[in-house]
Every structure is written in structure tokens, then in C-alpha cells.
Write a protein that holds these residues in place. Structure first.
Motif, PDB file in Angstrom:
ATOM      1  N   ALA A  78       0.838  -1.207   0.000  1.00  0.00           N
ATOM      2  CA  ALA A  78       0.000   0.000   0.000  1.00  0.00           C
ATOM      3  C   ALA A  78       0.865   1.246   0.000  1.00  0.00           C
ATOM      4  O   ALA A  78       0.616   2.199  -0.752  1.00  0.00           O
ATOM      5  CB  ALA A  78      -0.936  -0.005   1.205  1.00  0.00           C
ATOM      6  N   LYS A  82       1.194   3.877  -3.131  1.00  0.00           N
ATOM      7  CA  LYS A  82       0.949   5.311  -2.942  1.00  0.00           C
ATOM      8  C   LYS A  82       2.101   6.138  -3.483  1.00  0.00           C
ATOM      9  O   LYS A  82       1.892   7.173  -4.135  1.00  0.00           O
ATOM     10  CB  LYS A  82       0.741   5.603  -1.450  1.00  0.00           C
ATOM     11  CG  LYS A  82       0.256   7.029  -1.177  1.00  0.00           C
ATOM     12  CD  LYS A  82      -1.117   7.253  -1.770  1.00  0.00           C
ATOM     13  CE  LYS A  82      -1.645   8.637  -1.464  1.00  0.00           C
ATOM     14  NZ  LYS A  82      -2.962   8.877  -2.101  1.00  0.00           N
ATOM     15  N   ASP A 121      -5.756  -9.668   0.035  1.00  0.00           N
ATOM     16  CA  ASP A 121      -5.482  -8.648   1.046  1.00  0.00           C
ATOM     17  C   ASP A 121      -4.540  -7.579   0.508  1.00  0.00           C
ATOM     18  O   ASP A 121      -4.712  -6.381   0.776  1.00  0.00           O
ATOM     19  CB  ASP A 121      -4.869  -9.286   2.292  1.00  0.00           C
ATOM     20  CG  ASP A 121      -5.872 -10.114   3.097  1.00  0.00           C
ATOM     21  OD1 ASP A 121      -7.088  -9.939   2.877  1.00  0.00           O
ATOM     22  OD2 ASP A 121      -5.426 -10.922   3.929  1.00  0.00           O
ATOM     23  N   LYS A 124      -6.474  -5.367  -1.977  1.00  0.00           N
ATOM     24  CA  LYS A 124      -7.399  -4.474  -1.270  1.00  0.00           C
ATOM     25  C   LYS A 124      -6.634  -3.326  -0.599  1.00  0.00           C
ATOM     26  O   LYS A 124      -7.065  -2.165  -0.646  1.00  0.00           O
ATOM     27  CB  LYS A 124      -8.203  -5.241  -0.230  1.00  0.00           C
ATOM     28  CG  LYS A 124      -9.261  -4.367   0.469  1.00  0.00           C
ATOM     29  CD  LYS A 124     -10.074  -5.146   1.469  1.00  0.00           C
ATOM     30  CE  LYS A 124     -11.211  -4.290   2.029  1.00  0.00           C
ATOM     31  NZ  LYS A 124     -10.760  -2.983   2.564  1.00  0.00           N
ATOM     32  N   ALA A 125      -5.499  -3.637   0.010  1.00  0.00           N
ATOM     33  CA  ALA A 125      -4.711  -2.602   0.670  1.00  0.00           C
ATOM     34  C   ALA A 125      -4.239  -1.557  -0.329  1.00  0.00           C
ATOM     35  O   ALA A 125      -4.265  -0.348  -0.057  1.00  0.00           O
ATOM     36  CB  ALA A 125      -3.517  -3.229   1.391  1.00  0.00           C
ATOM     37  N   ARG A 127      -5.625  -0.905  -3.310  1.00  0.00           N
ATOM     38  CA  ARG A 127      -6.788  -0.174  -3.834  1.00  0.00           C
ATOM     39  C   ARG A 127      -7.284   0.880  -2.855  1.00  0.00           C
ATOM     40  O   ARG A 127      -7.731   1.953  -3.247  1.00  0.00           O
ATOM     41  CB  ARG A 127      -7.917  -1.152  -4.182  1.00  0.00           C
ATOM     42  CG  ARG A 127      -7.721  -1.831  -5.537  1.00  0.00           C
ATOM     43  CD  ARG A 127      -8.932  -2.666  -5.927  1.00  0.00           C
ATOM     44  NE  ARG A 127     -10.181  -1.938  -5.787  1.00  0.00           N
ATOM     45  CZ  ARG A 127     -10.664  -1.069  -6.674  1.00  0.00           C
ATOM     46  NH1 ARG A 127      -9.978  -0.805  -7.777  1.00  0.00           N
ATOM     47  NH2 ARG A 127     -11.833  -0.484  -6.469  1.00  0.00           N
ATOM     48  N   ASP A 128      -7.191   0.572  -1.566  1.00  0.00           N
ATOM     49  CA  ASP A 128      -7.594   1.548  -0.556  1.00  0.00           C
ATOM     50  C   ASP A 128      -6.634   2.736  -0.507  1.00  0.00           C
ATOM     51  O   ASP A 128      -7.017   3.824  -0.063  1.00  0.00           O
ATOM     52  CB  ASP A 128      -7.648   0.889   0.827  1.00  0.00           C
ATOM     53  CG  ASP A 128      -8.827  -0.065   0.973  1.00  0.00           C
ATOM     54  OD1 ASP A 128      -9.744  -0.012   0.129  1.00  0.00           O
ATOM     55  OD2 ASP A 128      -8.818  -0.868   1.932  1.00  0.00           O
ATOM     56  N   ALA A 129      -5.394   2.515  -0.957  1.00  0.00           N
ATOM     57  CA  ALA A 129      -4.363   3.548  -0.846  1.00  0.00           C
ATOM     58  C   ALA A 129      -4.284   4.458  -2.057  1.00  0.00           C
ATOM     59  O   ALA A 129      -3.767   5.575  -1.960  1.00  0.00           O
ATOM     60  CB  ALA A 129      -2.995   2.895  -0.606  1.00  0.00           C
ATOM     61  N   SER A 131      -5.952   5.822  -6.144  1.00  0.00           N
ATOM     62  CA  SER A 131      -7.138   5.979  -6.995  1.00  0.00           C
ATOM     63  C   SER A 131      -6.899   5.447  -8.404  1.00  0.00           C
ATOM     64  O   SER A 131      -7.841   5.366  -9.194  1.00  0.00           O
ATOM     65  CB  SER A 131      -7.532   7.460  -7.069  1.00  0.00           C
ATOM     66  OG  SER A 131      -6.479   8.238  -7.590  1.00  0.00           O
ATOM     67  N   ALA A 161     -11.666  -8.797  -4.309  1.00  0.00           N
ATOM     68  CA  ALA A 161     -10.931  -7.765  -3.560  1.00  0.00           C
ATOM     69  C   ALA A 161     -10.874  -6.440  -4.318  1.00  0.00           C
ATOM     70  O   ALA A 161     -10.337  -5.463  -3.799  1.00  0.00           O
ATOM     71  CB  ALA A 161      -9.520  -8.246  -3.255  1.00  0.00           C
ATOM     72  N   GLY A 162     -11.407  -6.425  -5.544  1.00  0.00           N
ATOM     73  CA  GLY A 162     -11.488  -5.168  -6.278  1.00  0.00           C
ATOM     74  C   GLY A 162     -10.615  -5.053  -7.491  1.00  0.00           C
ATOM     75  O   GLY A 162     -10.584  -4.003  -8.142  1.00  0.00           O
ATOM     76  N   CYS A 163      -9.892  -6.119  -7.838  1.00  0.00           N
ATOM     77  CA  CYS A 163      -9.073  -6.084  -9.052  1.00  0.00           C
ATOM     78  C   CYS A 163      -9.959  -6.410 -10.257  1.00  0.00           C
ATOM     79  O   CYS A 163     -10.712  -7.379 -10.234  1.00  0.00           O
ATOM     80  CB  CYS A 163      -7.937  -7.101  -8.952  1.00  0.00           C
ATOM     81  SG  CYS A 163      -6.856  -7.131 -10.399  1.00  0.00           S
TER      82      CYS A 163
END
Length: 344
Positions: A78, A82, A121, A124-125, A127-129, A131, A161-163
Motif C-alpha cells: 500500500a 501510494k 489482502d 485491497k490494501a 486499492r484503498d491507498a 485511486s 478484492a477489487g481487481c
């Protein structure tokens, strides 16, 4: 620097260690404006504990360009993702396909396919970090696992997980007993596995990779999947990409259709600028660091051997003069003309 928005990854060049550095990517960008380019794999450790600028600096003209990360700790990935977004990359790609023992010792690469929950995991980490897009490059199996169900379940869990983009190297990774080079050649290609993934996950972007060498093969694959990633062929025969903008990105502005001579002319200012920036007379940057990526530019052209020989001359390279490219091109033309005269 915020990344821009680009079109789908219809054609891309694979991340390749020791090959797809920023000089290589600038060279490829003179041949095709819209083909997606990828960095060499950068480990999270290198970004957490090393020289971030050295690993992440790139040239504005490289867009669209993706940063490939190697790692298996969600928090580290993450943080690294970023950094990649802050540096201006257009995509973060997680390496789940490299089979080398060095990568395995770091607990990432292809061995991660055995731990889909951990990969989920990690995704997801990241993607949360960020855009920007987070994508995964993976194999179709590891070691003796031959079942399609294995890769289907892997993709399904990571998708949750969003990929939404999966780059499928359509071979198994043999984690023990084969070198990285052998892993790119010996395990059989199973393109139908990638095709089936697209049928099973129609909403996902599925990109196929592995052993693809011609436009005809690209066109065949694009009947079944969303995109094609070229590897070694793009490096050894880069001018194959000269028509890609017109063939696959005709609806996008700035398409290129250059000649080989125009590619060389476009590279000269870049090379001179790099030599000036990195030390007196280029002593801080070897000319070969850039020109080595260009050895295949004349692949298939009469006189190509003379071009490679000139660009591989250690004494000439030591002089650090970008005009060596012009000398190599002139020698190639002479050899070609001599062969033409002999045939006549």
C-alpha cells in the motif's frame, strides 16, 4: 504529479528485468505512442529502504506507464503503491508470475498464487491507498497444478478484492528445477485457459501474455480477450510495434507510424540530454545503457548485423558520442547497398 486517464490496455509491453528500464521505455515510445509500457519489477523493500527517486523516476513521454511491484506485505505494498501514484504512474501492477528463486525467497512472485487470500489482502490494501488501477500479472498454475479450476478460483478471489484487470501469462510456473529463462520456454502455453477466464469473467479485463510474436497472432488473441502483452519479441524486434497505433489505437490522437530512421532521429536529443545530465561527457551514464535497448531496431533489415556490431563496439561506446547511432545507420546502408549490387 497526478496520472492521466488512458484507454484500455489493448497492447502492452511486459515488465522485464534488466530490460524495460526508463531508457528502453523512452525508445519504445518513439515507435508507438499508445501501447502500455511497464517498469521492471520494483520490490517494496527497495522503496521502503532504498533510493525512491532512483527506482521511480521516469520521463513524461512514457505515459501510459505502469509500475510493477514485488512484495507480499499488504501495508508495504500500500505504501509503495501510494508512492507510485504520487510519482505519476498510471497503474500499479502486482507481480504474481515471476518464478525465480530469488523472488521466491522474498515470498512473492508466482509462489503467491498458492495464497490467493493473501493476494486479495494485498490488492485491497493497494486499492484503498490509491485511486489509479491496481492490476495483477500471474501464471495459469504453479508446479504440477494443471487444472483450469486453480487459476479460475485465483482470479475469482482476487476479483472480489477489487481487481478488475488480470494479465495472464498462459504457462505454469515451475518453482523448483527450472530457471526463469526455462520457465519462459518449457512449460506449455495454454491460451485456452486465458480465453476461458474471459468467458467466465466477462466483466473483467483479461490480457494474454506468453510467446506472442506476430500481428496475426495478436489479432487472433484479440478475438477472445481484451488485450495482448508482448514480452521478448517487443524487445528483440521493437519495430514490430511501428504499426500498433494505427492498428489498435486509431481512435486516439497522436498515433505514430515512424520509419526506423525517424526513431533514431527522435532518440538522439534524448541521449544527448541524458549524457549531459549524468556526468562530464557522459561518464556518469554509459552510452550503452541506452543504445543496448536499440540493437534490435533493424531486425530483419539487410545490414542489421552491421548496425548491431557498430553499437556494440566498446571503444566507440566509451567515447560517449550519441552520433554513434548515425554511424551505425550509415554503415548499415552501405552494407545493404553492397548486397544489392552483388545481387544485381
Amino acid at each position: 504529479m497526478k496520472s492521466k486517464t488512458y484507454g484500455k490496455r489493448r497492447i502492452s509491453v511486459a515488465p522485464m528485468m534488466d530490460w524495460t528500464d526508463r531508457h528502453c521505455r523512452v525508445f519504445h515510445r518513439q515507435i508507438t505512442r499508445h501501447t502500455w509500457l511497464y517498469t521492471e519489477m520494483v520490490t517494496t523493500g527497495a522503496l521502503l529502504h532504498g533510493d525512491v527517486a532512483r527506482h521511480l523516476n521516469f520521463n513524461e513521454e512514457e505515459h501510459p506507464v505502469a509500475l510493477q511491484l514485488g512484495g507480499s506485505e499488504p501495508a508495504d505494498l500500500a505504501h509503495s503503491a501510494k508512492l507510485g501514484e504520487q510519482w505519476g504512474y498510471d497503474e500499479i501492477n502486482l507481480n504474481c508470475g515471476c518464478p525465480s528463486e530469488r523472488v521466491q525467497r522474498g515470498a512473492f512472485g508466482a509462489c503467491l498464487m498458492a495464497e490467493p487470500a493473501l493476494v486479495a489482502d494485498c490488492v485491497k490494501a493497494m486499492r484503498d491507498a490509491v485511486s489509479i488501477d491496481v492490476t495483477v500479472k500471474h501464471r495459469i498454475g504453479i508446479d504440477s497444478v494443471e487444472s483450469y479450476d486453480f487459476v479460475r478460483d485465483f482470479v475469482g478471489q482476487i476479483a472480489e478484492a477489487g481487481c478488475s484487470t488480470f494479465i495472464v501469462h498462459a504457462r505454469n510456473a515451475i518453482l523448483k528445477g527450472l530457471s526463469p529463462k526455462e520457465n519462459r520456454e518449457i512449460p506449455p502455453l495454454k491460451y485456452d485457459f486465458a480465453y476461458q477466464l474471459k468467458r467466465d469473467f466477462p466483466e473483467m479485463e483479461i490480457i494474454i501474455n506468453g510467446g506472442i510474436k506476430t500481428v496475426a497472432e495478436i489479432d487472433q488473441h484479440l478475438q477472445h480477450v481484451d488485450g495482448v502483452m508482448l514480452g521478448r519479441e517487443a524487445y528483440h524486434n521493437p519495430f514490430l510495434m511501428a504499426g500498433f497505433d494505427a492498428l489498435y489505437y486509431a481512435d486516439r490522437p497522436g498515433a505514430l507510424d515512424p520509419s526506423r530512421e525517424q526513431v533514431i532521429a527522435a532518440m538522439l536529443p534524448y541521449i544527448r540530454r541524458q549524457l549531459e545530465l549524468h556526468g562530464d561527457n557522459g561518464k556518469g551514464l554509459r552510452l550503452n545503457s541506452i543504445t543496448r535497448h536499440m540493437l534490435g531496431l533493424l531486425a530483419g533489415v539487410p545490414g542489421a548485423r552491421a548496425f548491431r556490431q557498430t553499437l556494440s563496439d566498446s571503444k566507440k561506446l566509451a567515447a560517449g558520442d550519441a552520433d554513434l547511432l548515425l554511424e551505425a545507420l550509415a554503415r548499415t546502408r552501405r552494407v545493404s547497398e553492397e548486397h544489392a549490387d552483388e545481387r544485381a
